[in-house]
Design a protein around this motif. Structure first.
Motif, PDB file in Angstrom:
ATOM      1  N   SER A  82       0.729  -1.446  -0.056  1.00 11.18           N
ATOM      2  CA  SER A  82      -0.062   0.062  -0.068  1.00 11.18           C
ATOM      3  C   SER A  82       0.883   1.266   0.063  1.00 11.18           C
ATOM      4  O   SER A  82       1.893   1.138   0.966  1.00 11.18           O
ATOM      5  N   HIS A  83       0.373   2.078  -0.786  1.00 13.20           N
ATOM      6  CA  HIS A  83       1.219   3.353  -0.899  1.00 13.20           C
ATOM      7  C   HIS A  83       0.401   4.660  -0.723  1.00 13.20           C
ATOM      8  O   HIS A  83      -0.842   4.724  -1.259  1.00 13.20           O
ATOM      9  N   LYS A  84       0.700   5.716  -0.108  1.00  8.50           N
ATOM     10  CA  LYS A  84      -0.022   6.774  -0.030  1.00  8.50           C
ATOM     11  C   LYS A  84       0.881   8.024  -0.820  1.00  8.50           C
ATOM     12  O   LYS A  84       1.903   8.206  -0.514  1.00  8.50           O
ATOM     13  N   LEU A  85      -0.058   8.709  -1.702  1.00 10.69           N
ATOM     14  CA  LEU A  85       0.433   9.677  -2.424  1.00 10.69           C
ATOM     15  C   LEU A  85      -0.291  11.271  -2.023  1.00 10.69           C
ATOM     16  O   LEU A  85      -1.124  11.294  -2.012  1.00 10.69           O
ATOM     17  N   THR A  86       0.771  11.976  -1.900  1.00 11.08           N
ATOM     18  CA  THR A  86       0.106  13.303  -1.372  1.00 11.08           C
ATOM     19  C   THR A  86       0.758  14.381  -2.401  1.00 11.08           C
ATOM     20  O   THR A  86       1.829  14.364  -2.588  1.00 11.08           O
ATOM     21  N   SER A 101       4.550   7.999   0.364  1.00 11.28           N
ATOM     22  CA  SER A 101       4.590   7.324   1.667  1.00 11.28           C
ATOM     23  C   SER A 101       5.940   6.306   1.522  1.00 11.28           C
ATOM     24  O   SER A 101       6.402   6.017   0.771  1.00 11.28           O
ATOM     25  N   ASP A 102       6.682   6.315   2.764  1.00 10.72           N
ATOM     26  CA  ASP A 102       7.808   5.730   3.023  1.00 10.72           C
ATOM     27  C   ASP A 102       9.230   6.414   2.251  1.00 10.72           C
ATOM     28  O   ASP A 102      10.014   5.724   2.309  1.00 10.72           O
ATOM     29  N   GLU A 105      10.760  13.567   2.581  1.00  5.06           N
ATOM     30  CA  GLU A 105      10.503  14.648   1.870  1.00  5.06           C
ATOM     31  C   GLU A 105      11.758  15.065   0.794  1.00  5.06           C
ATOM     32  O   GLU A 105      12.748  15.172   1.344  1.00  5.06           O
ATOM     33  N   GLY A 106      11.345  15.395  -0.423  1.00  5.59           N
ATOM     34  CA  GLY A 106      12.211  15.627  -1.303  1.00  5.59           C
ATOM     35  C   GLY A 106      13.011  14.517  -1.842  1.00  5.59           C
ATOM     36  O   GLY A 106      14.047  14.669  -2.663  1.00  5.59           O
ATOM     37  N   GLY A 107      12.574  13.216  -1.489  1.00  3.43           N
ATOM     38  CA  GLY A 107      13.219  11.979  -1.832  1.00  3.43           C
ATOM     39  C   GLY A 107      12.945  11.935  -3.344  1.00  3.43           C
ATOM     40  O   GLY A 107      12.243  12.759  -4.098  1.00  3.43           O
ATOM     41  N   PRO A 108      13.016  10.573  -3.851  1.00  2.00           N
ATOM     42  CA  PRO A 108      12.996  10.340  -5.458  1.00  2.00           C
ATOM     43  C   PRO A 108      11.470   9.756  -5.563  1.00  2.00           C
ATOM     44  O   PRO A 108      11.167   9.136  -6.148  1.00  2.00           O
ATOM     45  N   SER A 109      10.394  10.452  -4.877  1.00  2.00           N
ATOM     46  CA  SER A 109       8.913  10.256  -4.938  1.00  2.00           C
ATOM     47  C   SER A 109       8.706  10.227  -6.300  1.00  2.00           C
ATOM     48  O   SER A 109       7.884   9.256  -6.822  1.00  2.00           O
ATOM     49  N   LEU A 110       8.875  11.065  -7.351  1.00  2.00           N
ATOM     50  CA  LEU A 110       8.488  11.159  -8.756  1.00  2.00           C
ATOM     51  C   LEU A 110       8.865  10.170  -9.336  1.00  2.00           C
ATOM     52  O   LEU A 110       8.437   9.426 -10.147  1.00  2.00           O
ATOM     53  N   ARG A 111      10.226   9.883  -9.289  1.00  2.00           N
ATOM     54  CA  ARG A 111      10.861   8.646  -9.978  1.00  2.00           C
ATOM     55  C   ARG A 111      10.303   7.234  -9.763  1.00  2.00           C
ATOM     56  O   ARG A 111       9.722   6.371 -10.549  1.00  2.00           O
ATOM     57  N   VAL A 112      10.013   7.067  -8.445  1.00  2.00           N
ATOM     58  CA  VAL A 112       9.448   5.850  -7.923  1.00  2.00           C
ATOM     59  C   VAL A 112       7.992   5.817  -8.428  1.00  2.00           C
ATOM     60  O   VAL A 112       7.612   4.855  -8.691  1.00  2.00           O
ATOM     61  N   LEU A 113       7.048   6.670  -8.437  1.00  2.00           N
ATOM     62  CA  LEU A 113       5.670   6.945  -8.886  1.00  2.00           C
ATOM     63  C   LEU A 113       5.659   6.345 -10.262  1.00  2.00           C
ATOM     64  O   LEU A 113       4.992   5.673 -10.712  1.00  2.00           O
ATOM     65  N   GLN A 114       6.657   7.076 -11.066  1.00  2.00           N
ATOM     66  CA  GLN A 114       6.769   6.729 -12.445  1.00  2.00           C
ATOM     67  C   GLN A 114       7.002   5.415 -12.671  1.00  2.00           C
ATOM     68  O   GLN A 114       6.423   4.714 -13.582  1.00  2.00           O
TER      69      GLN A 114
END
Length: 171
Positions: A82-86, A101-102, A105-114
């Motif tokens: 389970s992931h939470k995207l804000t 989530s996990d 802040e400022g981490g590689p969220s965009l790359r992981v989401l893609q």
């Protein structure tokens, strides 16, 4: 990928909406014109892809700066987790802020989401999940055995194989 929960702080006509989605089957949103169905579709697209179409900006052209603010959360299952995207946007910011989530802040969220979205596009998402009145009227003219084929053709288009990869990757 399976969406399990939508939380809209503010987006278009929606404000303070907390919408858990069924864990089994398909979630279907229906209602009269101007009820907010398309806005919900645009919210999900913005959350997952950070994209609004040029026509979508009319949702946020109010004179008040507070009206231009948009923010929300989407909880989804992918790769057995389970992931939470804000995501937040305010007129003062140059870009949306995105947090998965996990991840820090400022981490590689965009790359992981893609990666979780298998690098699909917002246009592909919209072509799969948005069936308008014209398409529904066309379906009404078909014989029963033709309907499934037409729905499949409406939704997949030329990038359909990419979407199927996302679906298979999530399970």
């Amino acid at each position: 990928m399976k969406l399990t929960h939508l939380e809209i702080d503010r987006f278009g006509i929606w404000q303070d909406l907390d919408l858990p989605l069924e864990s089994q089957g398909v979630s279907l949103f229906y209602g009269p014109n101007e009820a907010g169905k398309s806005t919900l579709l645009k919210f999900i697209r913005w959350m997952l892809y950070g994209q609004l179409n040029r026509h979508d900006h009319a949702l946020f052209t109010q004179s008040s700066r507070h009206e231009n603010f948009r923010s929300g959360k989407v909880t989804f299952e992918a790769q057995g987790r389970s992931h939470k995207l804000t995501r937040h946007y305010s007129p003062e910011a140059e870009n949306d802020t995105l947090k998965l989530s996990d991840l820090p802040e400022g981490g590689p969220s965009l790359r992981v989401l893609q990666d979780l979205l298998q690098h699909t596009s917002g246009d592909l998402y919209e072509s799969i999940y948005a069936v308008g009145l014209k398409e529904l009227q066309e379906l009404g003219t078909l014989q029963q055995e033709e309907v499934a084929s037409r729905i499949y053709g409406l939704s997949l288009g030329p990038e359909g194989k990419q979407f199927l990869k996302v679906q298979n990757f999530a399970t």
